[in-house]
Design a protein around this motif. Sequence first.
Motif: not given
Length: 378
Positions: A91-93, A110, A115-117
Motif C-alpha cells: 500500500n504505497y502512497d 499504480a 496510488m499517486k504517480t
Amino acid sequence: MSVDKTNKIKILMVLGNTRMGGVQALILNILRNIDLNRFHIDFAINFYAETNGIEDECKKHGCKFYILPYFRIYNYLSYKWDWTKFLKQHNYDIVYAHSTNSASIFLKIAKRLGMKTISHSHSAGFRGSLIERLAKKYFAKGVGNVSDYWFACSDKAAIRLYGKDYANYKHYYAIPNAIDATKYLFSNDIRKKIRKKYGIGDETMLYGHVGTFSTPKNHKFLIEIFENILKKQPNSALICCGAGALQPAIANVAKEKDISDRVIFAGVVNNVNEIMMGMDAFIFPSLFEGFPVSILEAQAAGLSITMSDVITTEVDLTNLVHRCNLEEAAEVWASRIINNSTPTNRSYYNDIVANSEYNIKKTVKKFEKLYEELVKSK
C-alpha cells in the motif's frame, strides 16, 4: 489518499539497479537529507549491483528492496501481472519512476489502484541497439499520460520524455540533480593522500572521469583523447571511477594502445569527492546526458572541465566548464584540455555551487513539499 498508521508518506522508487550512477547518487543524497520521520522510501529494482551498490546504505535508512522483472517487450503480459500483484500487496502512497522506459505500464497500474504517480526523466536519450531504442521510445511515450507529476533534471531530459511542450503541463517541475557541495571543498592534505594511494607523483598531471561504463559515456573516445594527451604531455595519468559492462572492453582498448600503465580503473568508489581533489582536470565526452551530477561535483572541487557540447548548458555554473564538439578529433580535444588549466584557488568555486539551486538541502525541501501536496490532492 491516507498515509499509513505511522503517519509517514510511503514512496516506492523504481529504478533499474543499485549500481552507483547519477540517479543512485541523487537517491543517496535524498535519503541523507529527507525527514525520515515523515517519509518512508522503498525500492523496486531489476537487479542488485555486482559490488558496492547503494543498497547497504539505503537499508540503514530503513528502506526495503524488491526485485521485479526487467521489461523485454515479449514479456508484456507477465510484466503487467507481476506489477499488479506486487502493488496490490503493498500500500504505497506514491509510485515514483526513475526508470522510465516501461513506466507507462507500471504507473498506469499504480494509478488504477489509487496510488499517486511521479515520473522523473534523468536522461536526454535512449540506450541500446536501434530496435531497443525504438521500443524504449515507444513505451516511454505514454509516461506523461499516467504520471501525476512530471519531473526532469534538465530541458533536454524533459523533451526526451514529455515532448517539446513539457513546460505547459501544470504539474511539471524542474528538479536539479543536486549535491552536498561542502564535501568537495578542496583540501591539499586529501589531495596528497589520494595521489599517494594511487601512486601519482607531484609532477604528474592527473586527468579524471567519473561515470558508468556504458555507451553514452563514450569511454573509447576518452581513451583516444588521453592517448593524444600523453603525446603532448608524457607525464600524465588518467583515473576512471565507475563500473559497468563495458569496462573490460575499455581496459582492453588502453592495453592495445600500450597505455595501460597510465590509466587507473578505480571501480566504484565511495569517495569521489576526495578523488576529485587528487585530479588536475576533468574530461567528459558523453554522447548524451540528462544532467550530469559529476560536472557539478567537479566544479565544486574546483576542476577545469572539458566536456561535449551536447550537454545541457544548465550545468554551467562557473567558468571552469569548457565545451568541445564530438566531431572534433581526439588530438583537438587533447590540446584544448591541456590549455584549459585548473585554477590555483580551487576552493573559490565551491561557494558558487553551494549557494546555487543545486544545493541538495534546497532540493530535498522541494521534494518534501511536492510529495505532501501530491498525497493531499484528490
